[in-house]
Structures are given as C-alpha cells and as structure tokens.
Design a protein around this motif. Structure first.
Motif, mmCIF file in Angstrom:
data_model
loop_
_atom_site.group_PDB
_atom_site.id
_atom_site.type_symbol
_atom_site.label_atom_id
_atom_site.label_comp_id
_atom_site.label_asym_id
_atom_site.label_seq_id
_atom_site.Cartn_x
_atom_site.Cartn_y
_atom_site.Cartn_z
ATOM 1 N N PHE A 75 0.081 -4.055 -2.053
ATOM 2 C CA PHE A 75 0.709 -4.171 -0.740
ATOM 3 C C PHE A 75 1.855 -3.162 -0.593
ATOM 4 O O PHE A 75 1.939 -2.434 0.404
ATOM 5 C CB PHE A 75 1.232 -5.593 -0.534
ATOM 6 N N VAL A 76 2.723 -3.093 -1.590
ATOM 7 C CA VAL A 76 3.889 -2.208 -1.541
ATOM 8 C C VAL A 76 3.464 -0.746 -1.531
ATOM 9 O O VAL A 76 4.057 0.081 -0.833
ATOM 10 C CB VAL A 76 4.827 -2.487 -2.733
ATOM 11 N N LYS A 77 2.417 -0.422 -2.270
ATOM 12 C CA LYS A 77 1.973 0.964 -2.408
ATOM 13 C C LYS A 77 1.384 1.548 -1.126
ATOM 14 O O LYS A 77 1.174 2.762 -1.047
ATOM 15 C CB LYS A 77 0.924 1.049 -3.515
ATOM 16 N N THR A 78 1.094 0.711 -0.160
ATOM 17 C CA THR A 78 0.485 1.220 1.065
ATOM 18 C C THR A 78 1.418 1.144 2.268
ATOM 19 O O THR A 78 0.989 1.349 3.396
ATOM 20 C CB THR A 78 -0.810 0.435 1.385
ATOM 21 N N ASP A 79 2.686 0.864 2.026
ATOM 22 C CA ASP A 79 3.658 0.800 3.119
ATOM 23 C C ASP A 79 4.920 1.543 2.708
ATOM 24 O O ASP A 79 5.578 1.154 1.737
ATOM 25 C CB ASP A 79 3.998 -0.654 3.453
ATOM 26 N N PRO A 80 5.283 2.622 3.406
ATOM 27 C CA PRO A 80 6.432 3.432 2.986
ATOM 28 C C PRO A 80 7.762 2.686 2.986
ATOM 29 O O PRO A 80 8.606 2.925 2.130
ATOM 30 C CB PRO A 80 6.450 4.590 3.999
ATOM 31 N N ILE A 81 7.946 1.768 3.942
ATOM 32 C CA ILE A 81 9.213 1.034 4.021
ATOM 33 C C ILE A 81 9.341 0.061 2.854
ATOM 34 O O ILE A 81 10.346 0.047 2.138
ATOM 35 C CB ILE A 81 9.334 0.286 5.358
ATOM 36 N N TYR A 85 -5.631 -2.763 -10.010
ATOM 37 C CA TYR A 85 -5.006 -2.287 -8.783
ATOM 38 C C TYR A 85 -6.007 -1.562 -7.886
ATOM 39 O O TYR A 85 -6.627 -0.574 -8.310
ATOM 40 C CB TYR A 85 -3.826 -1.368 -9.120
ATOM 41 N N LEU A 86 -6.138 -2.048 -6.646
ATOM 42 C CA LEU A 86 -7.051 -1.426 -5.700
ATOM 43 C C LEU A 86 -6.631 -0.002 -5.366
ATOM 44 O O LEU A 86 -7.469 0.844 -5.061
ATOM 45 C CB LEU A 86 -7.119 -2.264 -4.413
ATOM 46 N N THR A 87 -5.324 0.263 -5.406
ATOM 47 C CA THR A 87 -4.830 1.591 -5.039
ATOM 48 C C THR A 87 -5.208 2.665 -6.058
ATOM 49 O O THR A 87 -4.918 3.844 -5.844
ATOM 50 C CB THR A 87 -3.294 1.564 -4.871
ATOM 51 N N TYR A 88 -5.834 2.265 -7.154
ATOM 52 C CA TYR A 88 -6.353 3.239 -8.121
ATOM 53 C C TYR A 88 -7.865 3.108 -8.314
ATOM 54 O O TYR A 88 -8.451 3.886 -9.074
ATOM 55 C CB TYR A 88 -5.657 3.078 -9.487
ATOM 56 N N SER A 89 -8.490 2.134 -7.647
ATOM 57 C CA SER A 89 -9.918 1.918 -7.867
ATOM 58 C C SER A 89 -10.736 1.866 -6.581
ATOM 59 O O SER A 89 -11.936 2.136 -6.600
ATOM 60 C CB SER A 89 -10.135 0.609 -8.650
ATOM 61 N N GLU A 90 -10.120 1.531 -5.457
ATOM 62 C CA GLU A 90 -10.839 1.418 -4.189
ATOM 63 C C GLU A 90 -10.465 2.609 -3.299
ATOM 64 O O GLU A 90 -9.290 2.827 -3.004
ATOM 65 C CB GLU A 90 -10.456 0.102 -3.504
ATOM 66 N N ASN A 128 -4.771 5.274 1.418
ATOM 67 C CA ASN A 128 -3.597 4.707 2.097
ATOM 68 C C ASN A 128 -2.337 4.905 1.252
ATOM 69 O O ASN A 128 -1.269 5.220 1.776
ATOM 70 C CB ASN A 128 -3.814 3.220 2.375
ATOM 71 N N ALA A 129 -2.479 4.703 -0.050
ATOM 72 C CA ALA A 129 -1.339 4.871 -0.956
ATOM 73 C C ALA A 129 -0.929 6.328 -1.062
ATOM 74 O O ALA A 129 0.259 6.648 -1.212
ATOM 75 C CB ALA A 129 -1.684 4.315 -2.338
#
Length: 302
Positions: A145-151, A212-217, A223-224
């Motif tokens: 969640f955090v990895k896909t939102d800059p704020i 982590y989806l941000t490294y596999s999906e 998005n990340a």
C-alpha cells in the motif's frame, strides 16, 4: 536480454532536485559552523573529523535516496533492503556525530521540541518505536500500500528515519543532560536492538513465496515505479515487470534482501560496539591517570 537502466533517463537515475536539496543542506551546515557560529554564541571551530562525518552522512543519504540505488531498490528487493540498511543504520549515527553539541542544543532546547524528543529518545521507547515501525512497514499489506502512494511513502520513510535517529541517540549523544546509557547498558541496548529487528528479517529470509506484489505483480510494480520515475518518462516505456532488469528469481532476491539487511546490521552494530568500547577505555584510562596524579601529588606546604 536484460534492459539497461538508461532508458529511465537522467531524472530517474540521479534525482537532480534532490541533489539541489542535499547541496543546500550541506552549504547551510558549513555556513552555520563557519561564519554564522558567532550567532550561536560559539567561538570554537568544529573539528575536521566531525565535519567529515557530516559530509559522509549526506553522501550516504544521497546514495540511498538520490542515486541509481533508489531506482534499483524499486526493481530488486535485495537492493531495497540494502538501501534501508544504509538509510537507517548508517546515515543517522554519522549525522548525530557530525553535528556539534552547540548546534544540537539550538535545535533541541526549545519549549515544545525538547519534551517530545526526550520522550522518543528514551531508550525503551526508542527501541520499540524504531523496530516497531520498521517491522510494520515490511508487513506485505502495508508495504504494497505504502509503495504505491507518494504521500504515504514519504510519511512512512520520514517516520522510520526519525525513529532511527531516536534509536541511535541514547548511544551516541554527548550532551550531558541527555545521557541515559553508559557502559554495559549500551551493550545491552545494542543487543536488544538486534533481537527486535530479527523477526522482520526472519520473515523475509525464510518465506518460500513472494511476499510483496510490488516486486512480483506487473501492475503493482509499475505503480510503485512511479515513486522514482517521472510519469511522462514512464508512460513512454513498454515495461512488463522487474524481470526485464533482474535475472534473479523473485523469492531468491527476497531472501537475499533479508540476509543483506541482517549482515549490514551486524557490521554496523559491531562497529558501534567497538566505538563504545574504545570510548569507555579512554575514559577509564583518563580517570586512572587523574587518580594516580592525586595519589602521588606532593603534600601542600603548611
């Protein structure tokens, strides 16, 4: 054939805006300890060794957050964990040691700031806060969640960095009324710190599936990637996933990240233990010399 990082362009690789911020902070530091130090009622110069420690802190800060390492950390989890280790285990102690006491006083000795920092630098609070928020960040649902939102990403990384400063403070501060640990207590503190960080590393090292989806999906990864690659640049690229830049299987890369984090932690903590030991040995030697001089000083003339 692996793709080259050059396709992301200069802004994504070297973060020119961050370079400007880093240079401004460095210039401000040298102005304060130089021509402006009289405004702080300080006449003594800052030792060259202390200045070098500050410069090293700034250099490692840029390497971890502004150089191609930051981009690599969005592609390889092992690079991400190395980045985290440098940012939270290397930069804060160098920063604490690189800023002179009189400048720390001007920052911390303020009506609202001092009680807040006193609370968060309490050894028990500091240990729980840093290790707790670091571990929370690496819980898969929170991480993705955090990895896909800059704020949220900026808020979380800032909180962890603040926690890291608070965690290192009881070990390294030389301000007299902030010292709460000494001798064997510092050794116990470092040992406890290592123990509290172990579960997060163990979760990553022994996981048999991608966490982590941000490294596999692919879509989550794209998005990340927007956190460090300008949108106009990213929209013009035909990317399918991190495997375009990394041949290491996802799980092995993930496990390597946990191992690297633990290794760097042990190296840093071992170095700090050595620093604490030599500081303690020096103080004991100076104390013995004072006692020896007192015992052998001639009797005063009556």
């Amino acid at each position: 054939m692996l793709m080259s990082f050059d396709i992301f362009g200069f802004r994504a690789l070297w973060s020119p805006y961050f370079i400007v911020v880093i240079l401004l902070i460095t210039a401000l530091y040298f102005m304060i300890i130089g021509p402006w130090r009289t405004k702080f009622n300080e006449s003594s110069t800052v030792p060259l060794k202390q200045q070098l420690l500050f410069v090293l802190a700034i250099l490692f800060l840029y390497i971890s957050k502004g150089s191609p390492v930051d981009l690599l950390g969005h592609i390889m989890f092992s690079a991400h964990m190395t980045q985290m280790a440098v940012l939270y285990l290397v930069v804060p102690p160098l920063l604490i040691l690189g800023i002179p006491d009189w400048l720390w006083k001007s920052i911390l000795y303020r009506p609202i700031v001092k009680p807040v920092i006193k609370l968060f630098t309490n050894p028990i609070v500091a240990l729980i806060f840093f290790n707790g928020i670091f571990s929370l960040y690496h819980v898969p649902l929170v991480f993705d969640f955090v990895k896909t939102d800059p704020i949220y990403h900026s808020v979380m990384t800032t909180l962890i960095f603040f926690g890291a400063l608070c965690m290192w403070w009881p070990l390294l501060t030389t301000l007299p009324d902030w010292k709460s640990l000494s001798g064997i207590k510092k050794v116990g503190y470092i040992f406890a710190d290592g123990v509290l960080l172990t579960p997060a590393c163990a979760l990553i090292i022994f996981a048999s599936d991608p966490l982590y989806l941000t490294y596999s999906e692919p879509q989550a990864w794209l998005n990340a990637l927007q956190l460090c690659v300008p949108a106009d640049m990213l929209s013009g690229l035909n990317l399918t996933g991190p495997e375009m830049f990394n041949t290491l299987p996802i799980v092995e890369d993930q496990q390597l990240g946990g191992v690297l984090m633990k290794i760097i932690q042990e190296i840093v903590y071992g170095s700090i233990l050595a620093y604490i030991f030599f500081q303690w040995a020096r103080r004991e030697r100076e104390k013995d010399e004072i006692d020896l001089n007192k015992n052998f000083s001639p009797d005063p003339i009556k």
